[in-house]
Write a protein that holds these residues in place. Structure first.
Motif, mmCIF file in Angstrom:
data_model
loop_
_atom_site.group_PDB
_atom_site.id
_atom_site.type_symbol
_atom_site.label_atom_id
_atom_site.label_comp_id
_atom_site.label_asym_id
_atom_site.label_seq_id
_atom_site.Cartn_x
_atom_site.Cartn_y
_atom_site.Cartn_z
ATOM 1 N N GLU A 76 0.250 8.870 -1.477
ATOM 2 C CA GLU A 76 -0.780 9.797 -1.966
ATOM 3 C C GLU A 76 -1.533 10.436 -0.802
ATOM 4 O O GLU A 76 -1.881 11.620 -0.846
ATOM 5 C CB GLU A 76 -1.743 9.058 -2.891
ATOM 6 N N GLU B 249 -0.459 4.176 -2.122
ATOM 7 C CA GLU B 249 -1.682 4.711 -1.532
ATOM 8 C C GLU B 249 -1.372 5.594 -0.316
ATOM 9 O O GLU B 249 -1.962 6.668 -0.157
ATOM 10 C CB GLU B 249 -2.586 3.546 -1.121
ATOM 11 N N ARG C 283 0.814 -1.213 0.000
ATOM 12 C CA ARG C 283 0.000 0.000 0.000
ATOM 13 C C ARG C 283 0.849 1.266 0.000
ATOM 14 O O ARG C 283 0.351 2.349 0.319
ATOM 15 C CB ARG C 283 -0.933 -0.003 1.215
#
Length: 384
Positions: free
Chosen positions: A168, A165, A162
């Motif tokens: 971000e 993710e 992840r």
């Protein structure tokens, strides 16, 4: 001694000295009493002890195994009680208060949002709860007469998938309490190059990131973090010592990687007590920070996990003073190094150095000189 002056600080002066902390894990710094209360409220029944003193001792003993993997296992209990918004706000607020009481004026505290989703929170809700807690802790610290600023580092787990993710997410909240990104977890078998997409994204967004490297794994980990991923700082980086040769006559030769790290002023987030626990160093006196300080690497002093290590910034400084005869000048050097390396804008870093850190140490040095004068003259006041 590393300084021409002899301002050897007392424990009280070390506690009052302004300090900067760049490497501290939120889930590694809970108060034992808070863990017990949260566990009781959430129905978590797996704690090994239910009295604060005994639980704190258990965490320290479990972390003293000499193995990074065993050290990381202790986090199962802290993360288990950090699954609700209320718990995250409380833990973050207490973190800020505890650091401020220890004289920390600026801290970057890291945590992995993906580890706090078991009760249904979203990644965004986790970040907003922790940010709220840090702001509340800063407010409570001000009311108690302490000054602190806390920024969050969002961490991705290197064994998971992840990282992009979370990167971000860090970018989305970069103007709202989050100052950068990190990856953490066991190094062996999980190189930072597995997460190149996250690092490339952050570089495109002109965002900051640090990478745990050179702790349990050696020079290849550091090289990959810098040359493949482009890390701004190295989390620990203690194994850079493997690229430095000291001859019997004391002559020092730096390898190409060590020379690069020093020449580029790449910050090393060193955590002495934690390094001893995980086997990265044999003793405080033998910790590489002593040589790295002499060679003027951009070394900083940090706590890593205050609960597992039973430590604080003051304790880390005290141990280094005992091991290397460090003075107030040395502690200021480490502190300024850390503030220079923080992930906030340059003008804000400069203001902290000039308006808070340097005046704070100047006051302590004046106090030291006054006491020396009194001791030498036998007087109790300047006019006697």
């Amino acid at each position: 001694m590393t300084s021409q002056t002899t301002h050897v600080p007392t424990a009280d002066q070390i506690r009052r000295a302004p300090k900067v902390l760049l490497h501290d894990h939120l889930d590694g710094g809970l108060r034992p009493g808070t863990i017990i209360e949260l566990a009781r409220a959430q129905g978590y029944s797996k704690l090994p002890e239910t009295e604060p003193d005994k639980l704190g001792a258990w965490f320290r003993d479990a972390a003293d195994s000499g193995s990074l993997e065993r050290y990381l296992e202790t986090f199962a209990h802290t993360c288990a009680v950090m699954q609700t918004r209320e718990a995250l706000v409380r833990v973050a607020a207490e973190c800020a208060v505890d650091l401020a009481e220890d004289g920390v004026v600026y801290a970057e505290v890291r945590y992995a949002p993906e580890q706090h989703l078991e009760a249904g929170l979203t990644l965004e809700e986790v970040v907003e709860a922790v940010n709220e807690g840090f702001r509340e802790g800063e407010r409570l610290a001000r009311e108690a007469g302490h000054r602190i600023r806390v920024g969050a580092l969002l961490t991705a787990m290197r064994h998971a998938a992840r990282a992009l993710e979370i990167a971000e997410l860090a970018n989305r909240y970069r103007d709202d309490g989050v100052v950068g990104f990190d990856i953490a977890g066991a190094e062996a078998g999980y190189p930072p190059t597995r997460h190149l997409d996250a690092f490339e994204y952050l570089k495109r967004e002109n965002n900051h990131f640090t990478i745990h490297a050179g702790e349990a794994f050696g020079l290849p980990s550091i090289w990959q973090a810098l040359q493949w991923c482009g890390a701004d700082r190295l989390g620990h980086g203690v194994r850079i010592i493997d690229d430095i040769e000291v001859a019997e006559d004391g002559a020092v030769t730096l390898g190409r990687l060590a020379a690069y790290v020093r020449d580029k002023r790449i910050p090393l987030e060193m955590c002495p007590t934690s390094n001893l626990q995980t086997g990265a160093a044999a003793s405080y006196a033998e910790h590489p920070i002593g040589l790295l300080r002499k060679l003027h690497f951009r070394a900083t002093v940090n706590t890593d996990n205050r609960l597992m290590s039973g430590t604080s910034m003051s304790r880390e400084f005290e141990l280094l003073v005992d091991a290397f005869d460090y003075t107030l000048d040395d502690l200021q050097w480490f502190t300024v190094n850390a503030m220079k390396s923080a992930f906030i804008p340059f003008d804000e870093r400069l203001a902290m150095i000039n308006d808070v850190i340097k005046p704070g140490y100047a006051e302590l040095k004046s106090e030291w000189l006054f006491r020396q004068t009194v001791a030498t003259s036998g007087s109790s006041t300047p006019g006697e």
